[in-house]
Design a protein around this motif. Structure first.
Motif, short mmCIF file in Angstrom:
data_model
loop_
_atom_site.label_atom_id
_atom_site.label_comp_id
_atom_site.label_asym_id
_atom_site.label_seq_id
_atom_site.Cartn_x
_atom_site.Cartn_y
_atom_site.Cartn_z
N ASN A 39 0.82 -1.21 0.00
CA ASN A 39 0.00 0.00 0.00
C ASN A 39 0.86 1.27 0.00
O ASN A 39 0.57 2.22 -0.73
CB ASN A 39 -0.93 -0.01 1.22
CG ASN A 39 -2.14 -0.91 1.02
OD1 ASN A 39 -3.00 -0.63 0.19
ND2 ASN A 39 -2.19 -1.99 1.77
N ALA A 40 1.89 1.28 0.81
CA ALA A 40 2.77 2.45 0.87
C ALA A 40 3.52 2.64 -0.45
O ALA A 40 3.69 3.77 -0.92
CB ALA A 40 3.75 2.32 2.03
N ARG A 41 3.95 1.54 -1.03
CA ARG A 41 4.64 1.61 -2.32
C ARG A 41 3.75 2.23 -3.39
O ARG A 41 4.21 2.96 -4.26
CB ARG A 41 5.09 0.21 -2.73
CG ARG A 41 5.91 0.14 -4.01
CD ARG A 41 6.25 -1.31 -4.30
NE ARG A 41 6.95 -1.47 -5.57
CZ ARG A 41 7.17 -2.65 -6.16
NH1 ARG A 41 6.73 -3.76 -5.57
NH2 ARG A 41 7.80 -2.72 -7.31
N ALA A 42 2.45 1.94 -3.31
CA ALA A 42 1.52 2.49 -4.29
C ALA A 42 1.30 3.98 -4.13
O ALA A 42 1.22 4.72 -5.11
CB ALA A 42 0.18 1.74 -4.19
N VAL A 43 1.22 4.48 -2.89
CA VAL A 43 0.77 5.85 -2.68
C VAL A 43 1.88 6.83 -2.33
O VAL A 43 1.70 8.05 -2.48
CB VAL A 43 -0.32 5.91 -1.58
CG1 VAL A 43 -1.47 4.97 -1.91
CG2 VAL A 43 0.24 5.62 -0.20
N ASP A 44 3.04 6.36 -1.88
CA ASP A 44 4.08 7.25 -1.34
C ASP A 44 4.59 8.25 -2.38
O ASP A 44 4.53 9.47 -2.17
CB ASP A 44 5.23 6.41 -0.79
CG ASP A 44 6.35 7.25 -0.20
OD1 ASP A 44 6.05 8.29 0.42
OD2 ASP A 44 7.53 6.86 -0.36
N GLN A 45 5.11 7.76 -3.48
CA GLN A 45 5.65 8.67 -4.50
C GLN A 45 4.58 9.60 -5.07
O GLN A 45 4.82 10.82 -5.20
CB GLN A 45 6.31 7.87 -5.62
CG GLN A 45 6.89 8.76 -6.73
CD GLN A 45 7.52 7.96 -7.87
OE1 GLN A 45 7.71 6.74 -7.76
NE2 GLN A 45 7.82 8.63 -8.97
N PRO A 46 3.38 9.09 -5.45
CA PRO A 46 2.38 10.00 -6.00
C PRO A 46 1.93 11.09 -5.03
O PRO A 46 1.70 12.24 -5.45
CB PRO A 46 1.22 9.05 -6.34
CG PRO A 46 1.86 7.73 -6.58
CD PRO A 46 2.98 7.67 -5.59
N ILE A 47 1.79 10.76 -3.73
CA ILE A 47 1.37 11.79 -2.77
C ILE A 47 2.44 12.88 -2.65
O ILE A 47 2.13 14.08 -2.65
CB ILE A 47 1.08 11.16 -1.40
CG1 ILE A 47 -0.19 10.31 -1.46
CG2 ILE A 47 0.93 12.24 -0.32
CD1 ILE A 47 -0.47 9.53 -0.19
N ALA A 48 3.70 12.48 -2.53
CA ALA A 48 4.77 13.47 -2.46
C ALA A 48 4.81 14.32 -3.72
O ALA A 48 5.03 15.55 -3.66
CB ALA A 48 6.11 12.77 -2.23
N ALA A 49 4.60 13.69 -4.86
CA ALA A 49 4.59 14.44 -6.12
C ALA A 49 3.45 15.44 -6.15
O ALA A 49 3.62 16.58 -6.61
CB ALA A 49 4.47 13.46 -7.30
N LEU A 50 2.29 15.03 -5.65
CA LEU A 50 1.15 15.95 -5.60
C LEU A 50 1.47 17.17 -4.76
O LEU A 50 1.21 18.32 -5.16
CB LEU A 50 -0.07 15.22 -5.04
CG LEU A 50 -1.32 16.07 -4.78
CD1 LEU A 50 -1.86 16.64 -6.08
CD2 LEU A 50 -2.40 15.23 -4.08
N LEU A 51 2.06 16.97 -3.59
CA LEU A 51 2.42 18.09 -2.72
C LEU A 51 3.43 19.00 -3.39
O LEU A 51 3.29 20.24 -3.37
CB LEU A 51 2.97 17.57 -1.39
CG LEU A 51 2.00 16.80 -0.50
CD1 LEU A 51 2.73 16.20 0.70
CD2 LEU A 51 0.86 17.70 -0.01
N ARG A 52 4.44 18.41 -4.01
CA ARG A 52 5.48 19.21 -4.67
C ARG A 52 4.92 19.95 -5.89
O ARG A 52 5.25 21.12 -6.14
CB ARG A 52 6.64 18.31 -5.08
CG ARG A 52 7.42 17.72 -3.90
CD ARG A 52 8.61 16.91 -4.38
NE ARG A 52 9.30 16.28 -3.27
CZ ARG A 52 10.17 16.90 -2.47
NH1 ARG A 52 10.43 18.19 -2.67
NH2 ARG A 52 10.76 16.26 -1.48
#
Length: 473
Positions: free
Chosen positions: A348-361
């Motif tokens: 689950n973390a592998r799925a959401v971690d990078q996209p969430i950080a990208a959204l914030l950035r």
């Protein structure tokens, strides 16, 4: 009738006609739900104006972690769990979902201090951890329910049973939409409908025009998004006929929510047939942006959630008020790991971690984070003791959510749980308080956003809720 002197110069004509042109423009704005609702009271609201104070945020993105991520494995490190791993827990044990109380379970993941604030974040979230200076991490969340369905209703509606309006419906009821061609409340379906079903996103007793529009993943996010008629004029004539018939019926029977909502929804659906394909066409995004979100990632779950996060940013740009993202389907349960905790949480973390950080950035780089409130979390957390040897039960007594963006003080920790990460012991934050704070940041006093139903003035936070001021900038 007096006549104007002739001839008039172009400058004189424009000068004399300026007020008329301005009045026409103002009339157009006042009849638009995106603007008029801010200037004239709705017949449905008791408030003279939906904006009770200057807002810090214009829109909300809710990153809904369905199933309940473990706080002690993500954003609330507890060294005591490591020290007492495998031993009986030495504190009061609350009734759990399955009453299967095992030994203390230390976190399988290390925590590292990240950012200038030095807030510890689990190795499950290295990308989100790099954005920790933008986060306000609330470690003292509590809920009233320990079972998924009721807890999901409570998280979304502040009521443990189905039938109440979701927070997204309340927000669009209070503020309207800034988008001409898209709904004010959009849910992005990642492939897993949560326990409680679509009632988590329903309009309840509010008008049907405030319910969520659910966009599926893939090339056809909505049914009938492509016009069935070859000619736009033919489709327009059909819609005009249907609207005329509905209007005639309304003149006979008076106000009727279902019919009025059907008229509004038909017109919106017509406009969405051009707006939604444009929204979901990512071909105009740069290769760098696609890579940032993870749309080229080898893991399918990352690619799926990356698309949701990128669409969320595009929806914000188009004026949508409330956007909710749901978990991608990964071939097993969402964050609800009663067993197989390590693999389940890692997937689950592998799925959401990078996209969430990208959204914030990405929001930050475009100047949108200051006006967009991002909320992360699930319906409850998980226990510090194990089920079996590699699982955790439900825990509504102390868990973690975080907020970022519009009006939030980044690099902040609020509240605390005990040494086990089990019970909130400092600055408890209830679900009512969360929603009171969200509404406050949107410029709404949660006690004044009401709807008369069943003989009383109903509101999202019922008779509860306090704004969590320490996390506000």
């Amino acid at each position: 009738m007096s006549r104007l002197p002739s001839p008039l110069s172009r400058r004189a004509l424009l000068s004399r006609g300026a007020n008329g042109f301005g009045a026409l423009a103002l009339t157009s704005l006042l009849t638009d739900s995106a603007f008029g609702s801010l200037l004239v009271p709705s017949h449905e609201t008791a408030s003279p104006s939906p904006l009770h104070h200057p807002p810090k945020a214009k829109s909300v993105i809710f990153l809904y972690m369905d199933g309940g991520p473990s706080q002690v494995d993500t954003f609330d490190p507890k060294p005591r769990l490591t020290r007492e791993h495998g031993k009986p827990i030495q504190t009061r044990v609350e009734p759990t979902q399955f009453n299967d109380v095992g030994a203390v379970l230390g976190s399988p993941w290390a925590f590292r201090r990240r950012g200038e604030s030095g807030i510890p974040v689990s190795d499950l979230f290295p990308h989100v951890g790099s954005c920790v200076d933008d986060l306000a991490i609330v470690r003292s969340m509590v809920s009233n329910f320990s079972e998924h369905t009721n807890a999901n209703y409570f998280l979304h509606t502040c009521h443990g049973q189905q039938g109440r309006p979701s927070a997204g419906s309340w927000v669009t009821y209070g503020l309207g939409s800034e988008s001409q061609n898209l709904p004010g409340f959009v849910v992005l379906n990642g492939g897993l409908i949560p326990p409680g079903g679509l009632d988590c996103f329903g309009n309840g007793f509010l008008s049907a025009s405030y319910q969520a529009s659910i966009l599926k993943s893939g090339d056809r996010p909505l049914a009938n998004i492509a016009p069935a008629d070859d000619s736009p004029d033919a489709q327009r004539r059909k819609l005009d006929l249907i609207r005329s018939m509905d209007r005639d019926l309304l003149t006979q029977i008076g106000e009727h929510d279902a019919i009025e909502s059907a008229i509004a929804n038909a017109e919106l659906a017509f406009r969405m047939q051009s707006a939604v394909p444009e929204l979901t066409d990512l071909s105009g995004e740069s290769p760098a942006t696609l890579r940032l979100y993870g749309l080229d990632a080898p893991y399918p779950g990352t690619r799926s959630y990356a698309r949701q996060c990128l669409l969320a940013r595009r929806l914000v740009e188009r004026g949508v008020r409330f956007i909710e993202l749901t978990c991608p389907s990964l071939g097993h349960d969402r964050w609800d790991q009663h067993s197989n905790l390590k693999k389940g949480h890692e997937d689950n973390a592998r799925a959401v971690d990078q996209p969430i950080a990208a959204l914030l950035r990405d929001l930050k780089s475009r100047g949108l984070l200051d006006s967009t409130l991002v909320v992360w979390g699930g319906e409850f957390g998980r226990t510090p003791m194990a089920q079996g040897t590699d699982g955790r039960d439900h825990n509504p007594f102390g868990f973690t959510m975080w907020l970022a963006g519009g009006g939030i003080k980044g690099g902040t920790i609020h509240g605390a749980t005990d040494d086990y990460g089990y019970h909130a012991i400092e600055n408890k934050v209830e679900i009512y308080d969360l929603h009171a704070t969200i509404l406050h940041l949107l410029g709404i006093d949660h006690t004044r956003l009401t709807y008369r139903f069943s003989g009383r003035d109903m509101r999202l936070t019922d008779v509860h809720g306090h704004v969590v001021h320490p996390i506000l900038s």
